[in-house]
Design a protein around this motif. Structure first.
Motif, PDB file in Angstrom:
ATOM      1  N   ALA A   1      22.258 -43.813  78.608  1.00  0.00           N
ATOM      2  CA  ALA A   1      21.203 -44.826  78.626  1.00  0.00           C
ATOM      3  C   ALA A   1      21.467 -45.907  77.581  1.00  0.00           C
ATOM      4  CB  ALA A   1      19.841 -44.174  78.391  1.00  0.00           C
ATOM      5  N   GLU A   2      21.889 -45.494  76.391  1.00  0.00           N
ATOM      6  CA  GLU A   2      22.169 -46.450  75.329  1.00  0.00           C
ATOM      7  C   GLU A   2      23.343 -47.348  75.690  1.00  0.00           C
ATOM      8  OE1 GLU A   2      23.475 -46.471  70.582  1.00  0.00           O
ATOM      9  OE2 GLU A   2      23.139 -44.569  71.638  1.00  0.00           O
ATOM     10  N   CYS A   3      24.395 -46.748  76.246  1.00  0.00           N
ATOM     11  CA  CYS A   3      25.590 -47.528  76.587  1.00  0.00           C
ATOM     12  C   CYS A   3      25.301 -48.522  77.701  1.00  0.00           C
ATOM     13  CB  CYS A   3      26.721 -46.583  76.995  1.00  0.00           C
ATOM     14  SG  CYS A   3      28.323 -47.401  77.139  1.00  0.00           S
ATOM     15  N   ILE A   4      24.616 -48.085  78.742  1.00  0.00           N
ATOM     16  CA  ILE A   4      24.280 -48.995  79.840  1.00  0.00           C
ATOM     17  C   ILE A   4      23.357 -50.098  79.360  1.00  0.00           C
ATOM     18  CG2 ILE A   4      23.003 -49.173  82.010  1.00  0.00           C
ATOM     19  CD1 ILE A   4      24.155 -46.598  82.905  1.00  0.00           C
ATOM     20  N   SER A   5      22.379 -49.751  78.527  1.00  0.00           N
ATOM     21  CA  SER A   5      21.421 -50.742  78.033  1.00  0.00           C
ATOM     22  C   SER A   5      22.118 -51.828  77.219  1.00  0.00           C
ATOM     23  CB  SER A   5      20.345 -50.048  77.198  1.00  0.00           C
ATOM     24  OG  SER A   5      19.399 -50.989  76.729  1.00  0.00           O
ATOM     25  N   LYS A   6      23.011 -51.431  76.301  1.00  0.00           N
ATOM     26  CA  LYS A   6      23.735 -52.414  75.489  1.00  0.00           C
ATOM     27  C   LYS A   6      24.641 -53.279  76.358  1.00  0.00           C
ATOM     28  CE  LYS A   6      23.888 -50.055  71.002  1.00  0.00           C
ATOM     29  NZ  LYS A   6      24.772 -49.466  69.958  1.00  0.00           N
ATOM     30  N   SER A   7      25.316 -52.647  77.304  1.00  0.00           N
ATOM     31  CA  SER A   7      26.209 -53.400  78.183  1.00  0.00           C
ATOM     32  C   SER A   7      25.417 -54.365  79.049  1.00  0.00           C
ATOM     33  CB  SER A   7      27.006 -52.433  79.064  1.00  0.00           C
ATOM     34  OG  SER A   7      27.797 -51.557  78.285  1.00  0.00           O
ATOM     35  N   LYS A   8      24.293 -53.903  79.546  1.00  0.00           N
ATOM     36  CA  LYS A   8      23.472 -54.745  80.423  1.00  0.00           C
ATOM     37  C   LYS A   8      22.930 -55.962  79.674  1.00  0.00           C
ATOM     38  CE  LYS A   8      21.071 -55.636  84.199  1.00  0.00           C
ATOM     39  NZ  LYS A   8      21.741 -56.269  85.359  1.00  0.00           N
ATOM     40  N   GLN A   9      22.550 -55.795  78.421  1.00  0.00           N
ATOM     41  CA  GLN A   9      22.082 -56.936  77.626  1.00  0.00           C
ATOM     42  C   GLN A   9      23.171 -57.995  77.496  1.00  0.00           C
ATOM     43  OE1 GLN A   9      20.619 -55.522  73.858  1.00  0.00           O
ATOM     44  NE2 GLN A   9      19.045 -54.215  74.778  1.00  0.00           N
TER      45      GLN A   9
END
Length: 522
Positions: free
Chosen positions: A460-468
């Motif tokens: 969740a953290e990795c996808i969230s940072k990448s998505k931002q």
């Protein structure tokens, strides 16, 4: 490579009464000398470990782009150049020499008409589609063996004339494994596509490397069996072994390394090894099957594969829901896995990907982050598991949870089911429906596709940072994930004629890769 071939063939030999460890220790004594640097430890076990650490990495780096390098000294002159700062288009060039006329004559004697020197074929095999990895050179000759003996004779001839080999499967990978940085010979396995034997009671099948996984599953269907890995359409079993592929069902059935029982391999010196029997498990000796799987053609040419099969599910159910943010969607997937519910697929799409699917398929799905699930089991189990997942999703701001057991059950859900079936039951995400849907949004653009995997708890953290970072970019970007095992892709569209856009796409790729690598730290 000659040393490695000798080592592997000795270890795989069924004729020696010595244990695998003793044979390896004997070889480690024999190969001591100036070829390996540093003093060897006095302990036999430590000596073996030291030797194996030296030879195995040497063998793995002995070739770039998946070529089986037969000259021990050739790797030192490989030129790995990044095309500009922060770029991912790796341009690989190795030493190239003209093929001897005697070598071509030997190939013709072995293969008759099953070879070509035509430029178009050589260019096609040396330039994989949708790959940002490139090589200056292309293969000098393409060969199409029909039998295991053909492969062995080809490899022996290549070893005799010191010609590098690039094994070639379905060429669906985008990581550049089929590049030929030193030119040489490309061995296309597409004619070796026989299903040699099926053992229904043992639930295994023996196939040649050119068999496609889709064709294999069509063959197995009448027997109530299937092979559970589903990479890109067109992928063949040999290439799937060489790249250690997975797919959307990996969350339940594992990756290629978990579904191959044994291999038959032609080593670089022409020796042939069988890495094991058809027995489901063995504790004897080195696990040579797992060594070859994922070696990308650098350790040998696979000519036969024995695969573990699964029973075809009698009942299945697909479900879909919308979630307000992609981070909540990833957390819902993680919570589902932590609950112990045995899902066979958990896929995540961001809102841009859903929009792409709507445009490409004429659908009207809500353009929100979306989770898709598949369950298999008894009818009662399916309903129970679907209700448990629905509760988990609702705790993570999910809505519009729908599930269907029969595709014809309710017409009002058909639009949902058809999309799910397209994605779940035909082909993989990134290489067919999702990628094509992305390109439909910008027909003249190219797509840079990323592929990273992180520990499940960090997804969740990795996808969230990448998505931002993706949302802040001027480029059109979308995210899809095999959320059940921590794997996700980004599809980044850019105009290939605009240098700034290409640099931005490659910057985003760097960001995602380094973000994923940082997730290894607790």
């Amino acid at each position: 490579m000659g040393l490695l071939s000798t080592w592997l063939s000795r270890l795989a030999s069924p004729h020696s009464s010595k244990s695998f460890f003793h044979r390896a220790r004997e070889l480690s004594h024999r190969f001591r000398g100036p070829r390996f640097s540093g003093a060897l430890p006095s302990s036999g076990k430590e000596r073996l470990l030291s030797w194996s650490r030296s030879i195995v990495p040497f063998a793995i780096v002995a070739s770039a782009g998946g070529a089986l390098a037969l000259e021990l000294s050739s790797t030192s002159s490989l030129d790995h150049r990044i095309e500009g700062k922060e770029q991912t288009g790796l341009l690989v060039q190795g030493p190239h020499k003209e093929l001897p006329e005697e070598f071509i004559k030997e190939l013709k004697a072995i293969l008759q008409d099953n070879m070509t020197l035509e430029y178009d074929e050589r260019h096609f095999h040396g330039n994989p589609q949708n790959s940002f990895h490139r090589a200056v050179n292309i293969p000098d000759v393409i060969v199409y063996p029909r039998w295991h003996d053909d492969v062995q004779k080809i490899v022996i001839s290549c070893n005799k004339y010191k010609v590098p080999i690039t094994p070639y499967g379905g060429a669906t990978s985008v990581e550049g494994q089929t590049l030929a940085p030193q030119g040489g010979l490309c061995i296309d396995m597409s004619l070796m596509k026989k299903i040699k034997s099926l053992h229904v009671e043992d639930m295994d099948v023996v196939v040649e490397p050119g068999v496609g996984w889709i064709e294999l599953n069509e063959y197995l269907k009448p027997y109530g069996l299937f092979f559970p890995l589903d990479p890109g359409p067109g992928a063949t079993i040999g290439g799937m072994c060489a790249t250690r592929c997975s797919g959307s069902l990996a969350v339940r059935y594992g990756t290629m390394r978990d579904n191959v029982i044994n291999l038959q391999v032609v080593l670089g010196n022409g020796d042939v090894i069988k890495t094991g029997s058809r027995a489901r498990k063995s504790a004897a000796g080195y696990d040579l099957t797992r060594l070859i799987i994922g070696s990308e053609g650098t350790l040998g040419v696979i000519t036969e594969v024995t695969l573990r099969l699964q029973k075809l599910p009698q009942h299945s159910m697909v479900a879909m829901c919308n979630i307000q943010t992609i981070k909540d969607a990833a957390n819902a997937a993680i919570a589902t896995m932590h609950s112990g519910i045995q899902v066979s697929r958990v896929e995540l799409l961001d809102e841009v990907q859903v929009k792409a699917i709507n445009m490409a398929n004429g659908k009207n799905l809500p353009e929100l982050p979306t989770l898709m699930f598949e369950f298999i089991g008894t009818e009662a189990y399916l309903r129970e598991q679907a209700l448990l997942v629905q509760k988990i999703v609702s705790e993570h701001n999910g809505s519009d949870f729908v599930f269907v057991e029969d595709a014809d059950a309710k017409k009002e859900l058909w639009r949902v089911v058809s999309v799910l079936q397209t994605i779940f039951k035909k082909n993989s995400w990134i290489r067919k429906e999702a990628l094509w849907a992305c390109l439909a949004m910008a027909p003249n653009f190219e797509a840079l596709t990323t592929d990273v995997c992180v520990p499940l708890s960090r997804l969740a953290e990795c996808i969230s940072k990448s998505k931002q970072e993706l949302n802040a970019s001027p480029l059109l970007c979308m995210v899809i994930a095999h959320a059940g095992d921590g794997n996700f892709h980004a599809c980044i569209l850019f105009d290939p004629d605009q240098e700034e856009q290409q640099q931005e796409a490659e910057r985003l790729n760097h960001f995602i890769v380094h973000t994923a690598l940082s997730m290894e730290v607790p």
